[in-house]
Write a protein that holds these residues in place. Sequence first.
Motif, mmCIF file in Angstrom:
data_model
loop_
_atom_site.group_PDB
_atom_site.id
_atom_site.type_symbol
_atom_site.label_atom_id
_atom_site.label_comp_id
_atom_site.label_asym_id
_atom_site.label_seq_id
_atom_site.Cartn_x
_atom_site.Cartn_y
_atom_site.Cartn_z
ATOM 1 N N ILE A 1 28.411 52.677 7.396
ATOM 2 C CA ILE A 1 27.617 51.479 7.375
ATOM 3 C C ILE A 1 28.060 50.516 6.716
ATOM 4 C CG2 ILE A 1 25.035 50.775 7.312
ATOM 5 C CD1 ILE A 1 24.306 53.702 8.141
ATOM 6 N N LEU A 2 28.262 50.637 5.452
ATOM 7 C CA LEU A 2 28.653 49.672 4.564
ATOM 8 C C LEU A 2 30.028 48.988 4.935
ATOM 9 C CD1 LEU A 2 27.842 48.160 1.876
ATOM 10 C CD2 LEU A 2 29.317 50.010 0.691
ATOM 11 N N ASP A 3 30.858 49.654 5.488
ATOM 12 C CA ASP A 3 32.041 49.165 6.058
ATOM 13 C C ASP A 3 31.698 48.168 7.169
ATOM 14 O OD1 ASP A 3 33.638 50.513 4.134
ATOM 15 O OD2 ASP A 3 34.177 52.095 5.968
ATOM 16 N N GLY B 1 34.811 38.661 3.331
ATOM 17 C CA GLY B 1 35.282 40.013 3.283
ATOM 18 C C GLY B 1 35.092 40.862 2.191
ATOM 19 N N ARG B 2 33.830 40.795 1.613
ATOM 20 C CA ARG B 2 33.489 41.795 0.350
ATOM 21 C C ARG B 2 32.236 41.775 -0.012
ATOM 22 N NH1 ARG B 2 32.620 38.657 -4.103
ATOM 23 N NH2 ARG B 2 33.487 36.571 -4.440
ATOM 24 N N ASP C 1 23.357 49.462 -7.493
ATOM 25 C CA ASP C 1 23.161 50.696 -7.206
ATOM 26 C C ASP C 1 22.478 50.864 -5.764
ATOM 27 O OD1 ASP C 1 24.094 51.513 -9.600
ATOM 28 O OD2 ASP C 1 22.149 51.697 -10.666
ATOM 29 N N MET C 2 21.564 49.873 -5.286
ATOM 30 C CA MET C 2 20.948 49.839 -4.195
ATOM 31 C C MET C 2 21.935 49.754 -3.006
ATOM 32 S SD MET C 2 18.024 47.452 -2.802
ATOM 33 C CE MET C 2 16.741 47.735 -3.973
ATOM 34 N N VAL C 3 22.708 49.259 -3.345
ATOM 35 C CA VAL C 3 23.999 49.060 -1.964
ATOM 36 C C VAL C 3 24.731 50.192 -2.005
ATOM 37 C CG1 VAL C 3 25.741 47.568 -1.149
ATOM 38 C CG2 VAL C 3 23.667 46.519 -1.747
ATOM 39 N N ALA C 4 25.147 50.720 -3.301
ATOM 40 C CA ALA C 4 25.780 51.914 -3.543
ATOM 41 C C ALA C 4 25.311 53.212 -2.687
ATOM 42 C CB ALA C 4 26.131 52.276 -4.932
#
Length: 240
Positions: free
Chosen positions: A192-194, A203-204, A183-186
């Motif tokens: 920014i996440l990309d 790669g993930r 949830d924190m990363v979501a």
Amino acid sequence: MSRLALVTGGTRGIGAATARLLKDSGLRVVVSYAGNETSAQRFREATGIPAYAWDVSDLAACERAVERIVAEHGPVEVLVNNAGITHDGMLHKMTHDAWQSVIDVDLGGCFNMCRVVIAGMRERGFGRIVNISSVNGQEGQLGQANYAAAKAGMLGLTKAIAREEAAKGITVNAVAPGYTATDMVAAVPQNILDGIIARIPVGRLGQPEEIARAVLFLVADEAGFITGATLSVCGGQHMD
């Protein structure tokens, strides 16, 4: 009777995955959470694992909670310090409250919990402590001066306690997760996440269960010759 493991911040994300895996591996497990009763109740019902609410940044609350856990379940022989928060912002805009709250929970909570359980571990001549740090504690991160400082501090704390307790049969290690699907990363904006994922060699994002497997390895009775170490589980983002 199997050993008792306590996982802080254990009802969601990495903590929940760790609690489940430890239970599936034969340990008895209890978890803590800060106050999200809905998630905690869902976790209890799904896993049968007892969940207790307290603030890990409050030493007295930690003492009371562990005293209750010991009375109800027996001594804590495995501690996983996973509880943590973020309050991001650039340093020139960061308030002192934003700084202090993250330091108090992420680093202070780690100290508090280690301090509360260490005497019992010393008396029994056995203990396993795993502190969940972060790749951002190893590398730093834009907008996370508070979080990076707290997670880096956990690495120094891990080494210091490991040296103090090695002769007592207690190992103290850290796991430094990379960016993981929680949830924190979501909550990180997609653009920014990309950019973050583009810097991860595999790669993930990681999966919580992948972090949990590292914890399981370190808490095993057979891992007694590993202490003061940091295991990076970050898809190659940080390489020593």
